[in-house]
Design a protein around this motif. Sequence first.
Motif: not given
Length: 551
Positions: A293, A401, A418, A420, A473, A477, A480, A483
């Motif tokens: 992330g 990832l 992922y 964030s 990154i 994403q 993944a 998340m």
Amino acid sequence: MVNIKIDGKVKLYEEGIKYEIIAKEYQHLYKEPIALVIIDGKIRELMKRVDRDCELEFATYGDPIGHKTYVRSAIMLLMKAIKDVAGYEAAAATKVEFAIGAGYYCRFRGNASLDDKQIARVKERMSELVEADLPVTKKAYPAAEAVALFEKYGMADKVKLFRYRRSSTINVYCLGDYYDYYYGYMLPSTGYIKAFDLLQYEDGIILLLPEQSASEELPEFEPRKKLFQTLLQASQWGEQIGIDTVGDLNDQICEGHIADMILVQEALQERRIGEIARDIARREGVKFVMIAGPSSSGKTTFSHRLSIQLRTYGMRPHTIGLDNYYVNHDSTPRDENGNPDFECIEAIDVEQFNKDMTDLLAGKSVELPTFNFKTGRREYNGKVTMLGEDDILVIEGIHGLNEKTSYSLPVESKYKIYISALTCLNVDEHNRIPTTDGRLIRRMVRDARTRGASAKKTIEMWSSVRRGEEKYIFPFQEQADAMFNSALIYELAVLKQYAEPLLFSIQKGEPEYHEAKRLLKFLEYFLGVDSENLPKNSLCREFVGGSCFLG
């Protein structure tokens, strides 16, 4: 007459001339359209007029603050068009939710809705307004008058926001017969908004706008389904608990409910971590949990909390940082400026990582490295690991990832996550909080506490950090398996007390001053919350201190 110094040369202009006229005179020297002027170090909108001798600089769409101005102005253009097509009530009920790449997702609240024909008409009306080059004006209203104005037009979110406003005046923007409030600067007229598109998407619309790097070109919209669903769930959860905007959060603080709210938010995150752990446990053959992330997402705390949840399923998790596989610093690739590029995948010894992981999967004993950041070299200190039947590796790193990082490992042996900080709290319905702002404030507070780094230094390097995220990154994403949104709905009210003194230390004239002022103005919207009520395992503790995982 006034003397204005531009690019080292002094020119004479009539007092009262608009900055827009001066900008047009110099536009041919800039690749991107000029959005704002900087007068003696202070940002001014092009609609303003010269009132004294000064030194003048220009900010274009290619500058972060110029691009934000374009986005903000395009949102007001959209709201004006919705108002013209469906009325003020529809514009007031349209919420700018979050960004998906270069698209801004807007959803209609309550009973408001637009059908296909109305959306097409809104887009057509936006084009008409751009063609008309309608001026944007700004007027400072006494606070009580501004509140009365927004009450008249049904903008309850702004009325609630201004209840906590300390200033006696409020700047209100006007576009024809449409009035609104925006946090930040605006373009002088609709004619500046050359590129946009409006797409129907899910239960709302996407306002597609140019990226900062190509301000007059529209990129293709990338739906990013997994990211969209994660953001939407967070936004809907905020609505369910009645905290949708900063005004709602401030109400909860004033009413004494914030301690309970913190516990509810923490419980929600723990539940989600537990769901991810359960999914991992149900999949046969998973031996490597890859976590990646962007900066300040809370990867370290998340890794620890996930490991605890995995243990409840009988697993024995071991955490590994991909950073330990950095190549020695004297072998680190260089970027275009000749500086070490620690963000690129070539800065990681991918071959050694794959060899070690493959050997572990085969049941062999492996001595794992530790990277010494003081010496800039990888070291081996006798950390021997062997994977038993119940052992699982939790691996954290920005390239986790990317399939190139673990190319030799069987797909079924990997579970990718992922993470964030996807902020879904809005200032008000039409003023979203960029997720990057939340992460920047997190990083600023953490770096000052753990590394002795100044806010100036954190802001200075932020653009470089963001470039690395965009390149290494974000493109991965959607690959993944899960998340995780690490944003906490209350966190900016906590971080405020830590961030403000750091931001105030940046002096006028320093390159980072404008960004510091912007963030300080943004934090003024929040009432502060003491960190005392934060649980010791809270993800927020990774930044303010007192974590049971990090100290």
